[in-house]
Design a protein around this motif. Structure first.
Motif, short mmCIF file in Angstrom:
data_model
loop_
_atom_site.label_atom_id
_atom_site.label_comp_id
_atom_site.label_asym_id
_atom_site.label_seq_id
_atom_site.Cartn_x
_atom_site.Cartn_y
_atom_site.Cartn_z
N ALA A 123 0.83 -1.21 0.00
CA ALA A 123 0.00 0.00 0.00
C ALA A 123 0.86 1.25 0.00
O ALA A 123 0.50 2.26 -0.62
CB ALA A 123 -0.93 0.00 1.21
N ALA A 124 2.01 1.19 0.67
CA ALA A 124 2.90 2.35 0.69
C ALA A 124 3.54 2.57 -0.68
O ALA A 124 3.70 3.71 -1.12
CB ALA A 124 3.99 2.17 1.75
N ALA A 125 3.90 1.49 -1.35
CA ALA A 125 4.50 1.62 -2.68
C ALA A 125 3.49 2.16 -3.70
O ALA A 125 3.86 2.88 -4.61
CB ALA A 125 5.04 0.27 -3.15
N GLN A 126 2.22 1.85 -3.48
CA GLN A 126 1.18 2.32 -4.40
C GLN A 126 0.58 3.66 -3.95
O GLN A 126 -0.34 4.16 -4.58
CB GLN A 126 0.07 1.27 -4.49
N MET A 127 1.09 4.20 -2.85
CA MET A 127 0.62 5.47 -2.30
C MET A 127 -0.88 5.42 -2.00
O MET A 127 -1.61 6.37 -2.26
CB MET A 127 0.93 6.63 -3.24
N ASP A 128 -1.33 4.31 -1.44
CA ASP A 128 -2.73 4.13 -1.08
C ASP A 128 -2.95 4.73 0.31
O ASP A 128 -2.76 4.07 1.33
CB ASP A 128 -3.10 2.65 -1.10
N PHE A 129 -3.37 5.99 0.34
CA PHE A 129 -3.51 6.69 1.61
C PHE A 129 -4.67 6.18 2.45
O PHE A 129 -4.70 6.42 3.65
CB PHE A 129 -3.64 8.20 1.38
N THR A 130 -5.61 5.47 1.84
CA THR A 130 -6.70 4.90 2.63
C THR A 130 -6.19 3.78 3.54
O THR A 130 -6.84 3.43 4.52
CB THR A 130 -7.82 4.35 1.73
N MET A 131 -5.04 3.22 3.21
CA MET A 131 -4.42 2.20 4.05
C MET A 131 -3.32 2.79 4.94
O MET A 131 -3.14 2.37 6.07
CB MET A 131 -3.80 1.10 3.17
N ILE A 132 -2.60 3.79 4.43
CA ILE A 132 -1.46 4.34 5.15
C ILE A 132 -1.90 5.18 6.35
O ILE A 132 -1.34 5.06 7.44
CB ILE A 132 -0.56 5.17 4.21
N ILE A 133 -2.87 6.05 6.17
CA ILE A 133 -3.27 6.98 7.23
C ILE A 133 -3.79 6.26 8.47
O ILE A 133 -3.36 6.58 9.59
CB ILE A 133 -4.28 8.02 6.69
N PRO A 134 -4.70 5.28 8.37
CA PRO A 134 -5.12 4.57 9.58
C PRO A 134 -3.97 3.81 10.25
O PRO A 134 -3.91 3.74 11.49
CB PRO A 134 -6.20 3.60 9.09
N ALA A 135 -3.07 3.28 9.44
CA ALA A 135 -1.92 2.58 10.02
C ALA A 135 -0.99 3.55 10.76
O ALA A 135 -0.44 3.22 11.81
CB ALA A 135 -1.16 1.84 8.93
N MET A 136 -0.83 4.75 10.23
CA MET A 136 -0.01 5.76 10.92
C MET A 136 -0.67 6.19 12.23
O MET A 136 0.02 6.46 13.22
CB MET A 136 0.21 6.98 10.02
N ALA A 137 -2.00 6.25 12.24
CA ALA A 137 -2.70 6.60 13.48
C ALA A 137 -2.43 5.56 14.56
O ALA A 137 -2.21 5.90 15.73
CB ALA A 137 -4.20 6.72 13.22
N VAL A 138 -2.40 4.30 14.17
CA VAL A 138 -2.09 3.23 15.14
C VAL A 138 -0.63 3.34 15.59
O VAL A 138 -0.32 3.15 16.76
CB VAL A 138 -2.40 1.85 14.53
N ALA A 139 0.26 3.64 14.66
CA ALA A 139 1.68 3.76 15.01
C ALA A 139 1.91 4.89 16.03
O ALA A 139 2.76 4.78 16.91
CB ALA A 139 2.52 3.99 13.76
N TRP A 140 1.15 5.96 15.92
CA TRP A 140 1.31 7.08 16.84
C TRP A 140 0.73 6.80 18.22
O TRP A 140 0.92 7.59 19.15
CB TRP A 140 0.69 8.35 16.25
N LEU A 141 0.02 5.69 18.38
CA LEU A 141 -0.50 5.35 19.71
C LEU A 141 0.63 4.97 20.67
O LEU A 141 0.50 5.18 21.87
CB LEU A 141 -1.50 4.20 19.61
N ALA A 142 1.71 4.41 20.15
CA ALA A 142 2.80 3.98 21.03
C ALA A 142 3.41 5.16 21.82
O ALA A 142 3.56 5.07 23.05
CB ALA A 142 3.86 3.24 20.23
N PRO A 143 3.77 6.29 21.19
CA PRO A 143 4.26 7.41 21.99
C PRO A 143 3.20 7.96 22.94
O PRO A 143 3.51 8.39 24.06
CB PRO A 143 4.66 8.47 20.97
N LEU A 144 1.93 7.92 22.53
CA LEU A 144 0.86 8.36 23.42
C LEU A 144 0.83 7.49 24.68
O LEU A 144 0.76 8.01 25.79
CB LEU A 144 -0.48 8.30 22.70
N TYR A 145 0.89 6.17 24.50
CA TYR A 145 0.92 5.28 25.66
C TYR A 145 2.16 5.53 26.51
O TYR A 145 2.10 5.50 27.74
CB TYR A 145 0.93 3.81 25.21
N GLY A 146 3.30 5.74 25.86
CA GLY A 146 4.53 5.99 26.61
C GLY A 146 4.44 7.21 27.50
O GLY A 146 4.78 7.17 28.68
N TYR A 147 3.95 8.31 26.95
CA TYR A 147 3.82 9.52 27.75
C TYR A 147 2.72 9.40 28.79
O TYR A 147 2.82 9.98 29.87
CB TYR A 147 3.60 10.74 26.85
N PHE A 148 1.68 8.63 28.49
CA PHE A 148 0.63 8.39 29.48
C PHE A 148 1.21 7.67 30.70
O PHE A 148 0.99 8.08 31.84
CB PHE A 148 -0.50 7.58 28.86
#
Length: 147
Positions: A113-138
């Protein structure tokens, strides 16, 4: 009226007695109670922020949580003599959060999906990836309150 009523209303010595002065809590008990109230305020604020945005479900990812807690526990176990393990746990959680974000970005960029620039797949996955720093600071905030 009885003496207890005069004392309660401050008639005897012009002192106002607050409700917490009447409770049989020691000074140490009040400090612990304040810490737990602070933890509940932090938890309520973060939960309320997600609920006002729509739902709490997008803020929950088990693997991000596992990575953050595992790195935090590992960091706490490596504490030297005299170091506080709770503080070390909080610091490790922040580091684990950033490592979780890097792992998530690497995984996202290695899918088709990243190679095809499919943002409908990339954006939700990035949102999940950003949860880790949120949990860390929490967990860092919680460890600062419990320290």
């Amino acid at each position: 009226m009885g003496d207890w009523f005069k004392q309660l209303n401050g008639f005897n010595n012009c002192q106002i007695y607050w409700w917490y002065d009447l409770l049989p809590l020691s000074e140490i008990g009040i400090k612990f109670m304040n810490r737990y109230i602070a933890v509940l305020v932090i938890l309520g604020t973060i939960t309320g922020a997600f609920m006002s945005a729509g739902a709490l479900a997008p803020a929950i990812d088990f693997m991000s949580l596992v990575v953050v807690i595992a790195v935090g526990v590992g960091h706490a176990l490596g504490a030297k003599d005299g170091e506080n393990r709770i503080t070390r746990f909080g610091d490790g959680c922040v580091r684990g959060g950033w490592l979780g974000l890097l792992i998530g970005v690497i995984v996202i960029l290695n899918v088709d999906a990243a190679a095809q620039m499919d943002f409908t797949m990339i954006i939700p996955a990035m949102a999940v990836a950003w949860l880790a720093p949120l949990y860390g600071y929490f967990f860092k905030l919680i460890s600062m309150q419990l320290d």
